[in-house]
Design an enzyme around this catalytic site. Structure first.
Site, short mmCIF file in Angstrom:
data_model
loop_
_atom_site.label_atom_id
_atom_site.label_comp_id
_atom_site.label_asym_id
_atom_site.label_seq_id
_atom_site.Cartn_x
_atom_site.Cartn_y
_atom_site.Cartn_z
N ASP A 54 4.21 10.67 5.65
CA ASP A 54 3.09 10.57 6.57
C ASP A 54 3.47 9.54 7.64
OD1 ASP A 54 0.56 10.79 7.70
OD2 ASP A 54 -0.35 9.37 6.30
N ASP B 222 0.83 7.46 10.17
CA ASP B 222 -0.09 6.31 10.24
C ASP B 222 -0.34 5.73 8.85
OD1 ASP B 222 -1.33 6.28 13.17
OD2 ASP B 222 -1.13 8.37 12.57
N ASP C 264 -0.46 7.68 2.72
CA ASP C 264 -1.52 6.70 2.43
C ASP C 264 -2.92 7.28 2.50
OD1 ASP C 264 -1.44 6.95 5.36
OD2 ASP C 264 -2.90 5.31 5.31
#
Length: 371
Positions: free
Chosen positions: A118, A120, A307
């Site tokens: 991922d 961000d 996250d």
């Protein structure tokens, strides 16, 4: 990363059908990613629909209540530090990927590791302004080294063009808009990557219309921001007073009543508006593995780092496959299908560099412990 030929799978419903060139064999078409023409599957194959009924959510999702949305967001973005006992119990179930590194690489011995990341909150810190979520030069160098040693992909809710402007590495695969815009590597650093799959092309007009409506509806909420990620929309409220979260979520829900082909999900202080098709980051991971000829193989180990709640779809895919490593990036305990955890992008970078160093070792020097 060495050039990879992509084999479009034949068992992914209408998507595989859209990817197969006329006259191709049942096995699918070999598609050389590097330097390939940057064109969508729809336009390349005579305007065939990019998504068939198999991938539509039937019936359309029931409208979610505003309270559920806000409660879910609070759960995914906790404001307090967990109790020591709570955190210790959670880390026993999801131990540090750094502390368990030898276990992970022992499981990877003799296998092709494929790395999914991922953006961000994983490669870059979460910041108030989404346009300023820059990765560090050190992180970029680490990701570049990963791509030199493993097939590697960025899987993100951002549009491909935006995340590519942050990362700037043409040797990677990019799955933007939660996997609804998948592009492959190119050898030309001056151009964006080549299109492999865009399963929600037909939704672009309604997404553009919904974007304008959301901007108009939310402009009176201080700190709210609507981001157009091409195949999905993100309503950011990290800078919105918590007292306004519920009214803002209600405003978004009111807009979506006029767009039954779109659905509402949530992430870390963001509301996500997506097409109502059965496609997510997990499907994107499956597509890339199948396209590269890596699906269903016991000699392949996918590693996914993320996250966000949207990364749970990828963690579930790895869990169901019976092999693969899911790593949640979080400082706070929360329900997850990931096996391991890391606290922040700094630990992610350390993990990636250790993975590269492990790959560089001669086989006899690799750790000998077993899972």
């Amino acid at each position: 990363m060495a050039n990879q030929e992509v084999v479009f799978p034949t068992d992914m419903g209408g998507i595989a059908a859209a990817a197969a060139m006329p006259g191709s064999s049942g096995r699918g078409v070999l598609f050389a990613c590097r330097g390939a023409a940057s064109t969508s599957l729809r336009s390349a194959y005579g305007g065939a629909p990019a998504v068939d009924d198999h991938y539509r959510a039937r019936p359309p999702p029931a409208p979610c209540t505003t309270s559920w949305v806000v409660d879910a967001i609070r759960a995914s973005s906790p404001a307090r530090s967990p109790a020591v006992d709570e955190y210790a119990a959670w880390t026993r179930r999801h131990p540090s990927a750094l502390g368990s590194f030898e276990q992970i690489v022992a499981a990877a011995e003799g296998k092709q590791v494929v790395v999914f990341m991922d953006y961000d909150g994983t490669l870059s810190p979460i910041v108030a302004d989404p346009d300023k979520a820059f990765m560090t030069g050190e992180m970029r160098a680490a990701v570049r080294e990963v791509a030199e040693h493993f097939p590697a992909a960025i899987v993100t809710g951002r549009c491909v063009e935006k995340v590519y402007s942050f990362v700037g590495l043409p040797e990677l695969y990019y799955a933007g808009s939660h996997g609804m815009d998948i592009k492959g590597p190119t050898s030309n650093e001056e151009t964006t990557t080549a299109a492999l799959l865009q399963p929600a092309l037909e939704f672009l007009p309604v997404i553009a219309e919904a974007y304008e409506a959301l901007v108009e509806r939310t402009k009176g909420t201080p700190g709210a921001r609507v981001e157009n990620n091409k195949f999905c929309l993100s309503v950011h409220f990290r800078c919105v007073d918590e007292k306004s979260w519920t009214p803002l979520a209600e405003q978004v829900k009111v807009v979506l009543r006029d767009y039954p082909d779109l659905k509402l999900t949530e992430g870390r202080k963001v509301l996500e508006v997506r097409p109502s098709i059965m496609w997510d980051k997990g499907k994107a991971v499956e597509f890339l593995l199948q396209s590269l000829g890596f699906d269903g193989r016991s000699d392949v180990l996918p590693v996914y780092l993320g996250d966000d709640r949207t990364d749970e779809d990828a963690f579930k895919v790895l869990g169901k496959s019976g092999h693969g490593v899911g790593i949640l990036v979080s400082k706070f305990p929360r329900a997850t299908d990931a096996s391991y955890s890391l606290e922040d992008p700094t630990e992610v970078m350390e993990f990636l560099l250790r993975l590269v160093n492990w790959k560089r070792q001669p086989p006899s020097a690799a750790p000998r412990s077993r899972v």
